[in-house]
Scaffold this active site. Structure first.
Site, PDB file in Angstrom:
ATOM      1  N   THR A   1      -1.193   7.386  -0.549  1.00 26.38           N
ATOM      2  CA  THR A   1      -2.517   7.239  -1.172  1.00 26.38           C
ATOM      3  C   THR A   1      -3.299   6.051  -0.610  1.00 26.38           C
ATOM      4  OG1 THR A   1      -1.698   5.730  -2.860  1.00 26.38           O
ATOM      5  CG2 THR A   1      -1.568   8.087  -3.366  1.00 26.38           C
TER       6      THR A   1
ATOM      7  N   ARG B   1       0.855  -1.185   0.000  1.00 27.47           N
ATOM      8  CA  ARG B   1       0.000   0.000   0.000  1.00 27.47           C
ATOM      9  C   ARG B   1       0.888   1.231   0.000  1.00 27.47           C
ATOM     10  NH1 ARG B   1      -4.813   0.261   4.220  1.00 27.47           N
ATOM     11  NH2 ARG B   1      -3.100   0.739   5.640  1.00 27.47           N
TER      12      ARG B   1
ATOM     13  N   ASP C   1       0.358  -3.409  12.010  1.00 30.24           N
ATOM     14  CA  ASP C   1       0.832  -3.766  10.660  1.00 30.24           C
ATOM     15  C   ASP C   1       1.180  -5.254  10.651  1.00 30.24           C
ATOM     16  OD1 ASP C   1       2.570  -2.161   8.123  1.00 30.24           O
ATOM     17  OD2 ASP C   1       2.770  -4.308   8.495  1.00 30.24           O
TER      18      ASP C   1
HETATM   19  C1  PRP Z   1      -1.164  -4.912   4.284  1.00 31.77           C
HETATM   20  C2  PRP Z   1      -1.938  -6.209   4.330  1.00 31.77           C
HETATM   21  C3  PRP Z   1      -2.743  -6.150   3.064  1.00 31.77           C
HETATM   22  C4  PRP Z   1      -3.024  -4.687   2.928  1.00 31.77           C
HETATM   23  C5  PRP Z   1      -4.444  -4.438   3.360  1.00 31.77           C
HETATM   24  O1  PRP Z   1      -0.078  -5.026   3.437  1.00 31.77           O
HETATM   25  O2  PRP Z   1      -1.129  -7.341   4.438  1.00 31.77           O
HETATM   26  O3  PRP Z   1      -2.059  -6.639   1.924  1.00 31.77           O
HETATM   27  O4  PRP Z   1      -2.129  -3.991   3.803  1.00 31.77           O
HETATM   28  O5  PRP Z   1      -4.791  -3.131   3.147  1.00 31.77           O
HETATM   29  P1  PRP Z   1      -5.899  -2.675   2.105  1.00 31.77           P
HETATM   30  O6  PRP Z   1      -7.066  -3.578   2.292  1.00 31.77           O
HETATM   31  O7  PRP Z   1      -6.179  -1.257   2.508  1.00 31.77           O
HETATM   32  O8  PRP Z   1      -5.295  -2.764   0.734  1.00 31.77           O
HETATM   33  P2  PRP Z   1       0.985  -3.839   3.238  1.00 31.77           P
HETATM   34  O9  PRP Z   1       0.586  -2.959   2.126  1.00 31.77           O
HETATM   35  O10 PRP Z   1       1.229  -3.181   4.573  1.00 31.77           O
HETATM   36  O11 PRP Z   1       2.267  -4.594   2.716  1.00 31.77           O
HETATM   37  P3  PRP Z   1       3.204  -5.669   3.455  1.00 31.77           P
HETATM   38  O12 PRP Z   1       2.404  -6.955   3.577  1.00 31.77           O
HETATM   39  O13 PRP Z   1       4.330  -5.802   2.518  1.00 31.77           O
HETATM   40  O14 PRP Z   1       3.602  -5.138   4.816  1.00 31.77           O
HETATM   41  N1  URA Z   2      -2.529  -3.392   6.766  1.00 31.67           N
HETATM   42  C1  URA Z   2      -2.158  -3.850   7.983  1.00 31.67           C
HETATM   43  O1  URA Z   2      -1.160  -4.576   8.092  1.00 31.67           O
HETATM   44  N2  URA Z   2      -2.885  -3.503   9.038  1.00 31.67           N
HETATM   45  C2  URA Z   2      -3.970  -2.720   8.961  1.00 31.67           C
HETATM   46  O2  URA Z   2      -4.616  -2.449   9.977  1.00 31.67           O
HETATM   47  C3  URA Z   2      -4.343  -2.253   7.685  1.00 31.67           C
HETATM   48  C4  URA Z   2      -3.619  -2.621   6.604  1.00 31.67           C
END
Ligand code: PRP
Ligand code: URA
Length: 208
Positions: free
Chosen positions: A107, A103, A199
């Protein structure tokens, strides 16, 4: 219309409560994510195809059932990796496809950086796994990629979801059934799930 199943099994509720705690260390967090995914995997695959096979017991030949081998587990990187081993212990011959998304911190929109899927994805039941369904952007994008590459029979499994993400995902992909460990209250101003667990990727990989 998507089927949305919130798992209310006492063991799942118990384990998710420990998973949420800011005091749960990385080793225990990983073990719990795996255990919850295992319990959810069992429940979310109630309708997978079986074929008839013959089996010979010490007494006689009889007909039995065999789970289809045409399963693909698709983690959304990185945090989805924490749910893969559980599904592979249920489906040892499943193939694994990876979709890399993060993400954008400004944005909150998903950015793709990797996609490698098993062959004949159109023949398989694809189980997309990601611990968090927040805005729904990542899940929708991952399933868009899968469908663009031919996948048809898709399920989505997450440990924690926000109502906002469930709405976005089910409206974008009404043919995809959604399995949720806990349906939380809301998103905060940074699009984090509240109460959530923080996270998920950082907690799984110790990158806090
Ligand atoms: C987190 C999570 C999802 C996403 C969810 O990943 O594991 O993939 O956010 O958020 P959304 O529903 O608003 O899209 P992140 O983007 O933090 O990446 P990562 O797993 O590499 O830490
Ligand atoms: N991604 C995460 O890992 N945690 C949240 O709460 C939302 C998005």
């Amino acid at each position: 219309m998507s089927k949305v199943v919130v798992m209310d099994h006492p063991l799942i509720q118990h384990k998710i409560t420990i998973l949420r705690s800011k005091d749960t260390p990385v080793k225990e967090f990983r073990a719990l994510a795996n255990e919850i995914a295992l319990l959810m995997g069992y429940e979310s695959t109630r309708d997978i195809p079986l074929r008839d096979i013959e089996v010979e017991t010490p007494l006689t030949k009889t007909m039995g059932k065999e789970v289809t081998k045409d399963i693909a587990v698709i983690p959304i990187l990185r945090a989805g990796l924490g749910m893969v081993d559980a599904l592979l212990s249920l489906f040892p011959s499943a193939k694994v496809g990876h979709i890399g998304l993060y993400r954008d911190p400004e944005t909150h929109k998903p950015v793709e950086y990797y996609c490698k899927l098993p062959t004949e994805i159109e023949e398989r039941t694809s189980i997309v796994v990601d611990p968090m369904l927040a805005t729904g952007g990542s899940a929708v994008a991952a399933i868009d990629f899968l469908k663009a590459r031919g996948a048809k029979n898709i399920k989505f499994m997450c440990l924690i979801a926000a109502p906002e993400g469930v709405k976005v995902l089910t409206e974008a992909h009404p043919d995809v059934d959604v399995f949720i460990g806990s349906l939380d209250e809301k998103l905060n101003d940074h699009c984090y799930i509240v109460p959530g667990l923080g996270d998920a990727g950082d907690r799984l990989f110790g990158t806090l």
